[in-house]
Scaffold this active site. Structure first.
Site, PDB file in Angstrom:
ATOM      1  N   ARG A   1       0.848  -1.199   0.000  1.00 22.34           N
ATOM      2  CA  ARG A   1       0.000   0.000   0.000  1.00 22.34           C
ATOM      3  C   ARG A   1       0.880   1.243   0.000  1.00 22.34           C
ATOM      4  O   ARG A   1       0.569   2.235  -0.650  1.00 22.34           O
ATOM      5  CB  ARG A   1      -0.935  -0.023   1.195  1.00 22.34           C
ATOM      6  CG  ARG A   1      -2.210  -0.798   0.961  1.00 22.34           C
ATOM      7  CD  ARG A   1      -1.981  -2.254   0.557  1.00 22.34           C
ATOM      8  NE  ARG A   1      -3.212  -2.994   0.417  1.00 22.34           N
ATOM      9  CZ  ARG A   1      -3.764  -3.698   1.411  1.00 22.34           C
ATOM     10  NH1 ARG A   1      -3.162  -3.784   2.592  1.00 22.34           N
ATOM     11  NH2 ARG A   1      -4.886  -4.334   1.200  1.00 22.34           N
TER      12      ARG A   1
ATOM     13  N   ASP B   1       0.103  -6.837  -3.203  1.00 22.35           N
ATOM     14  CA  ASP B   1      -1.326  -6.586  -2.961  1.00 22.35           C
ATOM     15  C   ASP B   1      -1.888  -5.872  -4.186  1.00 22.35           C
ATOM     16  O   ASP B   1      -1.178  -5.635  -5.157  1.00 22.35           O
ATOM     17  CB  ASP B   1      -1.544  -5.786  -1.661  1.00 22.35           C
ATOM     18  CG  ASP B   1      -2.809  -6.230  -0.938  1.00 22.35           C
ATOM     19  OD1 ASP B   1      -3.879  -6.188  -1.576  1.00 22.35           O
ATOM     20  OD2 ASP B   1      -2.731  -6.623   0.234  1.00 22.35           O
TER      21      ASP B   1
ATOM     22  N   HIS C   1      -6.580 -10.084  -3.735  1.00 24.64           N
ATOM     23  CA  HIS C   1      -5.521  -9.085  -3.517  1.00 24.64           C
ATOM     24  C   HIS C   1      -4.451  -9.153  -4.611  1.00 24.64           C
ATOM     25  O   HIS C   1      -3.262  -8.962  -4.349  1.00 24.64           O
ATOM     26  CB  HIS C   1      -4.864  -9.281  -2.136  1.00 24.64           C
ATOM     27  CG  HIS C   1      -5.754  -8.867  -0.998  1.00 24.64           C
ATOM     28  ND1 HIS C   1      -5.919  -7.561  -0.624  1.00 24.64           N
ATOM     29  CD2 HIS C   1      -6.546  -9.593  -0.171  1.00 24.64           C
ATOM     30  CE1 HIS C   1      -6.766  -7.492   0.396  1.00 24.64           C
ATOM     31  NE2 HIS C   1      -7.177  -8.716   0.700  1.00 24.64           N
TER      32      HIS C   1
ATOM     33  N   ASP D   1      -6.623 -14.244   2.239  1.00 19.67           N
ATOM     34  CA  ASP D   1      -7.661 -13.439   2.888  1.00 19.67           C
ATOM     35  C   ASP D   1      -8.528 -12.706   1.874  1.00 19.67           C
ATOM     36  O   ASP D   1      -8.095 -12.397   0.762  1.00 19.67           O
ATOM     37  CB  ASP D   1      -7.014 -12.410   3.840  1.00 19.67           C
ATOM     38  CG  ASP D   1      -6.072 -11.468   3.102  1.00 19.67           C
ATOM     39  OD1 ASP D   1      -5.337 -11.940   2.203  1.00 19.67           O
ATOM     40  OD2 ASP D   1      -6.064 -10.264   3.393  1.00 19.67           O
ATOM     41  N   GLU D   2      -9.747 -12.432   2.294  1.00 19.57           N
ATOM     42  CA  GLU D   2     -10.637 -11.505   1.592  1.00 19.57           C
ATOM     43  C   GLU D   2     -10.668 -11.721   0.077  1.00 19.57           C
ATOM     44  O   GLU D   2     -10.628 -10.763  -0.683  1.00 19.57           O
ATOM     45  CB  GLU D   2     -10.200 -10.054   1.881  1.00 19.57           C
ATOM     46  CG  GLU D   2     -10.203  -9.708   3.347  1.00 19.57           C
ATOM     47  CD  GLU D   2      -9.696  -8.306   3.637  1.00 19.57           C
ATOM     48  OE1 GLU D   2     -10.279  -7.631   4.475  1.00 19.57           O
ATOM     49  OE2 GLU D   2      -8.687  -7.881   3.011  1.00 19.57           O
TER      50      GLU D   2
ATOM     51  N   TRP E   1      -6.765 -13.793  12.096  1.00 20.66           N
ATOM     52  CA  TRP E   1      -6.860 -12.318  12.124  1.00 20.66           C
ATOM     53  C   TRP E   1      -8.238 -11.813  12.453  1.00 20.66           C
ATOM     54  O   TRP E   1      -8.386 -10.767  13.061  1.00 20.66           O
ATOM     55  CB  TRP E   1      -6.350 -11.718  10.810  1.00 20.66           C
ATOM     56  CG  TRP E   1      -7.233 -11.840   9.609  1.00 20.66           C
ATOM     57  CD1 TRP E   1      -7.335 -12.910   8.766  1.00 20.66           C
ATOM     58  CD2 TRP E   1      -8.142 -10.848   9.092  1.00 20.66           C
ATOM     59  NE1 TRP E   1      -8.236 -12.664   7.769  1.00 20.66           N
ATOM     60  CE2 TRP E   1      -8.747 -11.395   7.939  1.00 20.66           C
ATOM     61  CE3 TRP E   1      -8.489  -9.560   9.473  1.00 20.66           C
ATOM     62  CZ2 TRP E   1      -9.681 -10.712   7.170  1.00 20.66           C
ATOM     63  CZ3 TRP E   1      -9.426  -8.862   8.715  1.00 20.66           C
ATOM     64  CH2 TRP E   1     -10.017  -9.436   7.564  1.00 20.66           C
TER      65      TRP E   1
ATOM     66  N   TYR F   1      -3.766  -5.240  15.576  1.00 21.33           N
ATOM     67  CA  TYR F   1      -3.780  -4.442  14.354  1.00 21.33           C
ATOM     68  C   TYR F   1      -3.282  -3.037  14.684  1.00 21.33           C
ATOM     69  O   TYR F   1      -4.018  -2.187  15.179  1.00 21.33           O
ATOM     70  CB  TYR F   1      -5.183  -4.433  13.725  1.00 21.33           C
ATOM     71  CG  TYR F   1      -5.353  -5.548  12.710  1.00 21.33           C
ATOM     72  CD1 TYR F   1      -4.905  -6.838  13.002  1.00 21.33           C
ATOM     73  CD2 TYR F   1      -5.902  -5.325  11.449  1.00 21.33           C
ATOM     74  CE1 TYR F   1      -5.020  -7.860  12.071  1.00 21.33           C
ATOM     75  CE2 TYR F   1      -6.020  -6.345  10.510  1.00 21.33           C
ATOM     76  CZ  TYR F   1      -5.574  -7.610  10.832  1.00 21.33           C
ATOM     77  OH  TYR F   1      -5.681  -8.620   9.915  1.00 21.33           O
ATOM     78  N   PHE F   2      -2.017  -2.803  14.365  1.00 24.92           N
ATOM     79  CA  PHE F   2      -1.389  -1.537  14.745  1.00 24.92           C
ATOM     80  C   PHE F   2      -1.635  -0.435  13.707  1.00 24.92           C
ATOM     81  O   PHE F   2      -1.085   0.656  13.811  1.00 24.92           O
ATOM     82  CB  PHE F   2       0.118  -1.725  14.982  1.00 24.92           C
ATOM     83  CG  PHE F   2       0.457  -2.491  16.244  1.00 24.92           C
ATOM     84  CD1 PHE F   2      -0.521  -3.100  17.021  1.00 24.92           C
ATOM     85  CD2 PHE F   2       1.778  -2.604  16.668  1.00 24.92           C
ATOM     86  CE1 PHE F   2      -0.205  -3.802  18.181  1.00 24.92           C
ATOM     87  CE2 PHE F   2       2.113  -3.300  17.826  1.00 24.92           C
ATOM     88  CZ  PHE F   2       1.115  -3.903  18.580  1.00 24.92           C
TER      89      PHE F   2
ATOM     90  N   TRP G   1      -0.570  -2.751   8.589  1.00 23.33           N
ATOM     91  CA  TRP G   1      -1.134  -2.494   7.261  1.00 23.33           C
ATOM     92  C   TRP G   1      -0.878  -1.028   6.929  1.00 23.33           C
ATOM     93  O   TRP G   1      -0.975  -0.160   7.799  1.00 23.33           O
ATOM     94  CB  TRP G   1      -2.637  -2.797   7.254  1.00 23.33           C
ATOM     95  CG  TRP G   1      -2.938  -4.231   7.527  1.00 23.33           C
ATOM     96  CD1 TRP G   1      -3.483  -4.752   8.656  1.00 23.33           C
ATOM     97  CD2 TRP G   1      -2.699  -5.338   6.656  1.00 23.33           C
ATOM     98  NE1 TRP G   1      -3.592  -6.118   8.544  1.00 23.33           N
ATOM     99  CE2 TRP G   1      -3.116  -6.507   7.326  1.00 23.33           C
ATOM    100  CE3 TRP G   1      -2.164  -5.477   5.373  1.00 23.33           C
ATOM    101  CZ2 TRP G   1      -3.030  -7.777   6.765  1.00 23.33           C
ATOM    102  CZ3 TRP G   1      -2.073  -6.741   4.814  1.00 23.33           C
ATOM    103  CH2 TRP G   1      -2.503  -7.876   5.500  1.00 23.33           C
TER     104      TRP G   1
ATOM    105  N   GLU H   1      -2.171   1.215   4.446  1.00 24.65           N
ATOM    106  CA  GLU H   1      -3.004   2.166   3.694  1.00 24.65           C
ATOM    107  C   GLU H   1      -2.815   3.585   4.238  1.00 24.65           C
ATOM    108  O   GLU H   1      -2.735   4.553   3.480  1.00 24.65           O
ATOM    109  CB  GLU H   1      -4.491   1.799   3.825  1.00 24.65           C
ATOM    110  CG  GLU H   1      -4.912   0.557   3.066  1.00 24.65           C
ATOM    111  CD  GLU H   1      -4.865  -0.698   3.931  1.00 24.65           C
ATOM    112  OE1 GLU H   1      -4.051  -0.751   4.885  1.00 24.65           O
ATOM    113  OE2 GLU H   1      -5.649  -1.622   3.651  1.00 24.65           O
TER     114      GLU H   1
HETATM  115  C1  ACM Z   1      -6.395  -8.977   6.638  1.00 28.01           C
HETATM  116  O1  ACM Z   1      -6.466  -8.057   7.482  1.00 28.01           O
HETATM  117  N1  ACM Z   1      -7.015  -8.878   5.483  1.00 28.01           N
HETATM  118  C2  ACM Z   1      -5.639 -10.185   6.883  1.00 28.01           C
END
Ligand code: ACM
Length: 515
Positions: A151, A180, A253, A315-316, A382, A407-408, A457, A459
């Site tokens: 990101r 990603d 992703h 994921d997702e 997660w 999740y920081f 993450w 973003e």
């Molecule tokens: C995630 O937060 N999509 C692993």
């Protein structure tokens, strides 16, 4: 005088007097420990401005007691097989006026012991390190952080600094999220367009993902690590006994990769790396050529990263394109699969074969449970701890990475006074009070939990300074979660130690969030 180590050692006894560390001290170590000797010398150079000469192992300082003149003082690093019975990473650190004696069962034990010594060196006043006796070992073997460089690309030098900071806190895993929708960051020789095209997006969203209308900065953003740079990072981590777990996130992703190689996708749409956040609906197709393409990528990844674990994401993965594609539905029928979830599991199982053929282990986010878990797969939980509980009950290894505590990229304080973040709130105390072993598990199942890690993450982490701001001091708290035995932690005492420890982070120019 308290020494304020983080994480707090299992056992620490302060003794009278101190050891005077100057350039006249000799350094004694076995010849197979040269890499760790070099690491200690790097720390000495960085923090005190000098390095120590190696003395032959036969030098004995134990007989010298009369005075503390130069040549009589020594730092000794040695492997002590007797410690193996305690824990593979167990170490002891005994500091007396004439000797700093670091012993461990393994190189990784010496590395974590050196992290304790480094913290003492960083706090030494006038070169004086307090005498003490430490006997220490970790609670969990997997103590880590995930860094998303897709990101926002993070320069190689920052990745090195981040690894060094992990090691300072006895964290031993860097989970490197390399791909990603918004950018592909690892050079793959066989597929050059992944870096030629997929590593660069044309613009980046301004503000929060939920704002409408969307606004963009119109500044191209990109970057990738060449294989040569990756080898350098891997070697730097290895010297600190930090293992890198590379992640190639699939089958979702993958918009950036599909934009470079449209044949991997399901539609004729012309795509680009995604310029805003959220999940792309574009997913890899499950055709044999695509499976082979991904396997080829994993082969190059395994050539670069020697660690046991290879992360395949999972994921997702939005599956509308699979539901809507005649070709994919035919492929599902051909494979005898009844749902898109089963198709994802089948896809992951194809990666598992490639990974296991090289004696490595597949790890993925907890969605890999949904259509049936591949044999031997490790699950990274997660969406809370539920996926981890389910996987452990099925007999699989688990890493706890729940968005409730780790999740920081979430706010660490009142959003009104913080830089823009994704949302929610996980403050320092919340991290500190995280318990990675769910009560729902019996002892045998608990043994399957390898440990825990923080997620960064990116973003809303546009640069290294913001990564540091979100990572610290919460990573200090996570280091204690992963290191200290259950029932030994005390938040108020931690906070007192942390106030002193932050001076070390100042010296390393870390942009932590002040307490
Ligand atoms: C995630 O937060 N999509 C692993």
């Amino acid at each position: 005088m308290p020494v304020n180590l983080i994480p707090q050692p299992l056992s620490l006894d302060m003794r009278p007097n101190s050891f005077f560390l100057d350039a006249a001290v000799s350094l004694i170590a076995d010849s197979d420990l040269l890499e760790l000797v070099a690491l200690l010398n790097q720390h000495l150079k960085q923090h005190l401005g000098f390095e120590l000469q190696m003395a032959p192992l036969t030098t004995t300082v134990t007989t010298v007691t009369a005075n503390s003149n130069a040549a009589n003082r020594a730092i000794q690093l040695s492997l002590d097989p007797a410690l193996t019975s305690k824990h593979p990473e167990a170490y002891t650190l005994d500091i007396s006026p004439l000797k700093v004696d670091l012993k461990a069962a393994s190189a990784s034990g010496l590395a974590v012991g050196l992290s304790s010594l480094r913290q003492l060196i960083m706090s030494a006043e006038g070169g004086k390190i307090p005498c003490l006796a430490i006997s220490d070992e970790p609670r969990f073997g997997w103590r880590g952080a995930m860094l998303d460089v897709s990101r926002h690309f993070m320069p190689k030098d920052f990745v090195l600094k981040f690894i060094d900071l992990l090691s300072l806190h006895k964290l031993n895993i860097l989970h490197w999220h390399l791909t990603d929708d918004q950018g592909w960051r690892i050079e793959i020789k066989r597929y050059p367009k992944l870096t030629e095209k997929a590593s660069m997006r044309q613009a980046t969203l301004i503000g929060h993902s939920r704002e409408r209308p969307r606004r963009y900065d119109d500044v191209p953003h990109g970057g990738f690590y060449s294989q040569e740079e990756i080898r350098e990072v891997v070697a730097y981590a290895a010297a600190r006994q930090v293992t890198i777990v590379p992640e190639i996130d699939m089958p979702g992703h993958m918009q950036a990769a599909i934009s470079a190689y449209p044949e991997l996708g399901n539609t004729d749409m012309s795509l680009n790396p995604r310029c805003h956040w959220g999940i792309s609906q574009h997913i890899l197709n499950p055709m044999p050529e695509t499976v082979r393409f991904m396997q080829h990528i994993l082969e190059e990844v395994m050539d670069l990263f020697p660690g046991p674990f290879i992360h395949v994401g999972g994921d997702e993965a939005l599956k509308h394109e699979w539901s809507e594609s005649r070709k994919v539905q035919d492929r599902m029928a051909e494979l005898g699969l009844k749902s898109e979830d089963e198709l994802q599991s089948w896809f992951i199982s194809q990666m598992a074969e490639t990974i296991q053929a090289r004696g490595r282990r597949l790890i993925g986010w907890d969605e890999i449970l949904e259509g049936g878990l591949s044999k031997g797969a490790t699950v990274m939980s997660w969406r809370g701890s539920q996926g981890g509980i389910e996987a452990a009950k099925l007999g699989h290894n688990v890493v706890m990475a729940p968005n409730t505590h780790t999740y920081f990229d979430y706010y660490q304080a009142d959003p009104a006074h913080e830089p823009l973040a994704i949302g929610s709130l996980i403050d320092l105390a919340k991290v500190y009070h995280f318990e990675p072993l769910p009560e729902e598990l019996n002892e045998q199942e608990k043994n399957l939990i390898l440990g825990t890690q923080a997620q960064l993450w990116a973003e809303y982490l546009p640069n290294p300074a913001q990564v540091e701001y979100m990572a610290f001091p919460r990573l200090c708290a996570l280091a204690e979660v992963a290191w200290c035995p259950q029932g030994t932690k005390d938040y108020d005492v931690f906070e007192m130690r942390l106030r002193e420890h932050l001076k070390r982070l100042d010296r390393l120019a870390v942009n932590y969030r002040p307490l």
